[in-house]
Design an enzyme around this catalytic site. Structure first.
Site, mmCIF file in Angstrom:
data_model
loop_
_atom_site.group_PDB
_atom_site.id
_atom_site.type_symbol
_atom_site.label_atom_id
_atom_site.label_comp_id
_atom_site.label_asym_id
_atom_site.label_seq_id
_atom_site.Cartn_x
_atom_site.Cartn_y
_atom_site.Cartn_z
ATOM 1 N N TYR A 194 7.985 7.380 -5.867
ATOM 2 C CA TYR A 194 8.127 7.829 -4.485
ATOM 3 C C TYR A 194 8.668 9.263 -4.478
ATOM 4 O O TYR A 194 9.598 9.592 -5.219
ATOM 5 C CB TYR A 194 9.132 6.965 -3.724
ATOM 6 C CG TYR A 194 8.618 5.654 -3.192
ATOM 7 C CD1 TYR A 194 7.423 5.568 -2.496
ATOM 8 C CD2 TYR A 194 9.370 4.491 -3.348
ATOM 9 C CE1 TYR A 194 6.978 4.359 -1.981
ATOM 10 C CE2 TYR A 194 8.940 3.275 -2.835
ATOM 11 C CZ TYR A 194 7.736 3.217 -2.159
ATOM 12 O OH TYR A 194 7.310 2.021 -1.649
ATOM 13 N N TYR A 228 5.855 -10.105 -4.471
ATOM 14 C CA TYR A 228 7.161 -10.474 -5.025
ATOM 15 C C TYR A 228 7.243 -12.005 -5.014
ATOM 16 O O TYR A 228 7.871 -12.606 -4.148
ATOM 17 C CB TYR A 228 8.283 -9.847 -4.197
ATOM 18 C CG TYR A 228 8.298 -8.342 -4.283
ATOM 19 C CD1 TYR A 228 9.154 -7.690 -5.160
ATOM 20 C CD2 TYR A 228 7.431 -7.568 -3.516
ATOM 21 C CE1 TYR A 228 9.160 -6.311 -5.260
ATOM 22 C CE2 TYR A 228 7.425 -6.186 -3.607
ATOM 23 C CZ TYR A 228 8.289 -5.560 -4.480
ATOM 24 O OH TYR A 228 8.286 -4.189 -4.579
ATOM 25 N N GLU A 272 2.731 -2.934 -6.288
ATOM 26 C CA GLU A 272 4.125 -3.294 -6.530
ATOM 27 C C GLU A 272 4.143 -4.760 -6.913
ATOM 28 O O GLU A 272 3.806 -5.617 -6.094
ATOM 29 C CB GLU A 272 5.001 -3.079 -5.292
ATOM 30 C CG GLU A 272 5.236 -1.642 -4.898
ATOM 31 C CD GLU A 272 6.162 -1.528 -3.683
ATOM 32 O OE1 GLU A 272 6.910 -2.501 -3.412
ATOM 33 O OE2 GLU A 272 6.122 -0.483 -3.012
ATOM 34 N N GLU A 274 2.750 0.381 2.613
ATOM 35 C CA GLU A 274 2.813 -0.935 3.259
ATOM 36 C C GLU A 274 2.581 -0.852 4.776
ATOM 37 O O GLU A 274 3.287 -1.495 5.559
ATOM 38 C CB GLU A 274 4.154 -1.613 2.957
ATOM 39 C CG GLU A 274 4.332 -1.968 1.492
ATOM 40 C CD GLU A 274 5.613 -2.738 1.209
ATOM 41 O OE1 GLU A 274 5.667 -3.436 0.191
ATOM 42 O OE2 GLU A 274 6.571 -2.629 2.006
ATOM 43 N N ASN A 296 9.975 3.753 2.386
ATOM 44 C CA ASN A 296 10.760 2.515 2.318
ATOM 45 C C ASN A 296 11.653 2.558 1.078
ATOM 46 O O ASN A 296 12.462 3.444 0.945
ATOM 47 C CB ASN A 296 9.864 1.274 2.337
ATOM 48 C CG ASN A 296 10.553 0.080 2.967
ATOM 49 O OD1 ASN A 296 10.855 0.122 4.149
ATOM 50 N ND2 ASN A 296 10.790 -0.967 2.202
#
Length: 999
Positions: A80, A249, A285, A186, A125
């Site tokens: 990022y 996740y 991710e 996202e 984020n």
């Protein structure tokens, strides 16, 4: 669960165009089809890990992290680029100073040999304050954030243009490491219409980045399996990216219940086939750990998140789902130093990542390496079709199998795990596989609880082909001979057959594993039971097979000889078994030079296969080697176990009052006057004037307010503050503590009614009363927090008198970080400091000299503070690790503990000017805070003393006293190292200058 067996069954679920592979049409060397990414014409398994340079403010250590990740199987870093880290005020950008120098990031990535996946936002984020938005814009000025709103566009587009040009200059087309660029983060495409504001916003991002010169493929990351966003293969009405990515996740793990979770998601393949069937499967991710909140369980105490079994089972499951691009979030978490964190996290951002916050290698990283090295040398894995999956491949229905097949080479990959992935039971089963020699039933395959394996068929190892192999392949090399490395848990059975090899090749076994051979119609079956340590089989055709138990495999490295190439070929690396870390392997003349780190004195084994090498060095020192019967070399390298580390005691404290502003006579003439009746923010204040700190140019860190009013019959005031989860505040009337809030980890806005006691606190008629409010700060919200998301205001939402409608404040004044948006400490940046009195004056900076003439005394943090008070403490120390300090890595931290009688409190710690601890003893969970070299000075061999300035503030939030009975330095591990951590770091530590104008 999926119980279909053949691809024809799978195809019933999808459109026939699934079969058509679409190639990219970019002008860069990076291309893609439905199977994988290709770079310079070669397919690549992208094994990436997330790294946030903002959370490691020492650029030199970025190389340390990159080298460790590269050595442990990674070939790419996802990054990022946070707007707020580079822009303290509108129109001002810093891409050059200290940890803001992004060019060094790209250069270190090239040096380490890893690609970069760039993620510039504008929204990011990442549990960072305001999700990465510039804080000067997050005060309400953003308008309709993450939409086509022109007000929003006018603020973010200059950022994206500037960072876009820097990224463009570092693309692979320009000789740089950047291979992918992510648009936004996202962002869920909830409406597939060309005129939708989100679609138009994504189009704006594409236009800005195209104009900046970005030519590598674009990506986006779907926020879980919740929506279908920005894929060219699904209702593309605009804004779509080249390669669709998915965030996942899935662990469901619990820090308090080790039996919870560990449930695999087995629907990734179907998801990608539905929504991105012409593109490679990309997990942008994938869970590498998870964050814990204020009041939660500290990372070191969360065993379920640290277990290496998770990496084994979950990452191999991704392989089974035909994923060929995977980025672990996080690979290295780092530290929320200063005030960079969002309110959901505390100082540590360790994240239970494979690489610890202290930059130490966890077992989870060692396990991850086994898969990274395998994917690096398995090109046939990068062009497979799903042959089928389910529980019908094995004897018994308790094993789930993914069957992948390369249609061109016939290589097969069978990923097996227990159907109940959380099971801790050991099982043994048979597996039916297809090979070029026909169907084969492989017997006696063992899976321990929470273990997975990749069974291979028709797998090429240089000039040798494995017809099948039931052990996990670690890697192989094509050197003077073909060398294969396999691994199993100790005691497990492995079998393999060499295709087209002569029957009953002669072989010799070395080590503790037992090997037998038997005839079959497909060839000679070699069966072995894995012993402890290193075993090897040397065949009469010169083929060499290493048999390693899992723990020995954890210490296996395959350093490339072409250091800067992320795509390492089997003929470009060598094998080194035993050290804690191998950073580099280079050949100079006839010497093989190895560099790395080591914890304990260790026997190492090296296979280089180069007849011209006559000597080997480790960190510059010649090794005495012995040759084994199968051609490797063994030696011993030193560790750090015999080195005694003596840490200095923290003594000779100097102390000063930290809250002189509560004195009604305090001179606040230079403070900012709060006089606004309207706000940038859409959230209406509870009272006037507006007391939102962002409206007056103060964004990060604590703030202090002083409100004046005349005589009154009011019985008190209601104070409402909003400064993030767990943030407390205190109030004083005319110098007397009257109350506050201690902070709640589940609440970010708090309110309290503070009662006046007219006989002791209120001034008489004709005099002026002063209400002082000091507020703590834990960050700006991310995008998911209602009502105003990242623009939720900070500071005081309102102060309202109780018992009187006629009383009003005559004035309000405010102080925050020294200079506000002027960013007077450019190197440490706009989010390091807050508005504490000592901070504003620079007492935390190296070079500040306390004087007893100005109110300093010799109290220590253990002496504590009275209720409703706040003190500052400062000391200096020198850290001497001995004569070999340049060759050691000894991560150091500070341990804090509040006394048993201490009330709720806030403690901050600064080291050489950097805030590296925000300690809330009544909330937790963190009590030990790592210091990074570069922030910490380590005594070198040059002779001059390198002092460290340590500062502590202690604020009693209630009328109870507070004290720290433990303030001590601690060491984590200790390692010999080729990386010099005892450098002169003075350029990162600007010294004190007079700041009296900010008092």
């Amino acid at each position: 669960m999926f119980f279909f067996r053949f691809l024809t069954t799978v195809l019933l679920l999808f459109n026939a165009k699934l079969l058509v592979a679409q190639s990219s049409n970019t002008s860069s060397p990076v291309h893609w089809d439905k199977y994988s990414l290709s770079i310079n014409g070669e397919r690549l398994f992208v094994f990436a890990g997330e790294f946030h340079y903002i959370r490691l403010p020492v650029p030199e250590l970025w190389l340390d992290v990159f080298q460790k990740l590269k050595a442990n199987g990674f070939n790419a870093i996802s990054v990022y680029f946070y707007w707020n880290h580079h822009s303290a005020s509108e129109g001002v950008y810093d891409f050059e100073t200290g940890g803001h120098n992004v060019q060094r990031l790209f250069d270190y990535a090239k040096q380490a040999g890893v690609y970069i996946i760039a993620r510039p936002g504008p929204y990011a984020n990442g549990e960072l304050s305001a999700g990465g938005y510039a804080l000067w814009a997050a005060n309400g000025r953003l308008g309709g954030e993450r939409t086509r709103d022109s007000q929003y566009y006018d603020l973010w587009s200059p950022w994206m243009t500037k960072i876009g040009k820097i990224i463009a200059a570092n693309q692979i087309t320009e000789g740089g490491p950047v291979i992918l660029v992510q648009h936004e983060n996202e962002l869920q495409e909830t409406t597939h219409r060309a005129n939708n504001t989100l679609v138009l916003y994504m189009e704006q991002i594409t236009q800005i980045l195209d104009a900046a010169g970005i030519v590598v493929p674009s990506t986006h990351n779907e926020k879980g399996m919740r929506s279908m966003s920005w894929s060219m293969d699904y209702e593309d009405v605009g804004g779509a990216v080249n390669i669709y990515g998915l965030d996942s996740y899935p662990g469901g793990l619990s820090c308090t219940n080790p039996n919870a979770g560990f449930n695999l998601i087995r629907t990734y393949y179907q998801w990608f086939q539905n929504y991105s069937y012409t593109q490679p499967e990309y997990l942008a991710e994938f869970q590498g750990g998870y964050f814990t909140p204020w009041g939660g369980v500290f990372y070191d105490d969360c065993a379920s998140m640290l277990q290496p079994e998770y990496a084994d089972v979950f990452y191999k499951n991704n392989i089974g789902n035909r994923v060929t691009l995977q980025s672990l979030y996080m690979a290295y978490g780092g530290t929320n130093w200063g005030h960079i964190a969002a309110p959901v996290v505390y100082t540590s951002y360790d994240y239970s990542a494979p690489l610890r916050e202290t930059r130490e290698i966890r077992d989870k990283l060692k396990q991850t390496k086994l898969l990274g090295l395998f994917t690096r040398v398995s090109p046939d894995l990068l062009q497979t079709e799903m042959e089928g999956n389910g529980t019908s491949y094995t004897t018994g229905a308790n094993i789930f199998t993914w069957a992948l097949r390369n249609p061109e080479t016939n290589a097969g990959f069978y990923v097996v795990a227990q159907d109940d992935s959380s099971s801790t039971t050991d099982v043994v089963f048979d597996l039916e596989v297809e090979t070029s020699a026909g169907s084969v039933n492989i017997t006696n395959i063992g899976l321990d609880g929470r273990q997975s394996k990749i069974i291979t068929t028709d797998y090429k190892v240089g000039d040798t082909t494995l017809l099948y192999c039931s052990a996990d392949i670690l890697t192989y090399a094509t050197l003077d001979v073909d060398v294969l490395a396999l691994y199993l848990n100790k005691g497990q059975t492995g079998t393999f057959v060499l295709a087209n090899a002569a029957s009953h090749l002669k072989y010799t076994v070395y080590g503790n594993s037992t090997v037998t051979s038997s005839n079959s119609s497909q060839g000679t079956i070699y069966t072995y039971t894995q012993g402890q340590g290193i075993s090897a089989i040397k065949f009469s055709n010169r083929f060499l097979v290493y048999l390693l138990d899992k723990y020995t495999a954890w210490d296996f490295f395959a350093p490339p000889l072409q250091l800067s190439d992320p795509n390492v070929k089997p003929n470009e690396h060598i094998f080194v078994i035993g050290p804690y870390l191998v950073r580099e392997a280079t050949i100079k003349g006839r010497t093989l030079e190895l560099t790395g780190d080591n914890q304990n004195t260790t026997s190492i084994e090296i296979y280089h296969g180069n007849p011209f090498i006559t000597s080997i060095t480790w960190n510059g020192k010649h090794l005495s080697t012995k040759r084994t019967a199968y051609g490797s070399l063994t030696a011993t390298i030193p560790g750090a176990e015999a080195i005694t580390i003596t840490l200095p005691k923290l003594t000779s404290w100097k102390s000063h009052d930290m809250i002189p502003e509560i004195d009604p006579e305090y001179d606040d003439s230079n403070w900012v006057v709060c006089n606004k009746t309207t706000s940038f923010n859409a959230i209406a204040p509870l009272s006037l004037p507006v007391l939102y700190s962002g409206d007056y140019g103060y964004h990060a860190g604590p703030k202090i307010y002083r409100g004046r009013f005349g005589s009154t019959n009011a019985t008190g005031v209601t104070v409402t503050a909003q400064n993030g989860n767990a943030a407390g505040w205190s109030a004083w009337l005319n110098g007397i503590y009257i109350g506050g809030v201690t902070g709640d980890p589940s609440i970010e806005a708090t309110s309290a009614v503070l009662k006046f006691n007219s006989s002791t606190t209120l001034k008489q008629e004709g005099s002026e009363n002063v209400l002082t409010v000091l507020v703590d700060y834990t960050g700006h919200d991310e995008d998911n927090v209602k009502p105003a998301r990242a623009q939720n205001p900070r500071g005081l939402l309102g102060v309202i008198f109780e018992g009187s409608t006629s009383t009003n404040f005559t004035s309000w004044k405010l102080q925050g970080n020294a200079g506000g948006e002027k960013n007077i400490d450019a190197l440490r940046g706009p989010m390091n400091e807050g508005g504490f009195y000592g901070e504003r004056l620079g007492w935390h900076l190296p070079g500040f000299e306390p004087s007893t003439k100005s109110g300093w005394d010799t109290r220590a943090p253990s002496d504590g503070v009275d209720g409703g008070s706040h003190r500052f403490y400062i000391t200096e120390f020198t850290l001497d690790l001995g004569p070999n300090s340049h060759a050691l890595d000894v991560p150091i931290g500070i341990h804090l503990n509040a006394s048993s009688t201490s009330g709720p409190a806030v403690a901050y710690v600064w080291l050489n000017g950097y805030k590296f601890a925000h300690y809330l003893p009544h909330i937790g969970p963190q009590t030990v805070f790592p210091f990074q070299p570069g922030v910490l000075n380590i005594q070198g061999s040059e002779g001059h003393k390198r002092k460290n300035t340590l500062a502590v503030s202690l604020w009693a939030l209630t009328d109870q006293p507070a004290a720290l009975d433990v303030v001590e330095l601690v060491a984590y591990g200790k390692y010999t190292s080729s990386f010099d951590f005892a450098r002169d770091w003075s350029y990162l530590q600007p010294r004190w200058v007079d700041r009296s104008k900010y008092a």
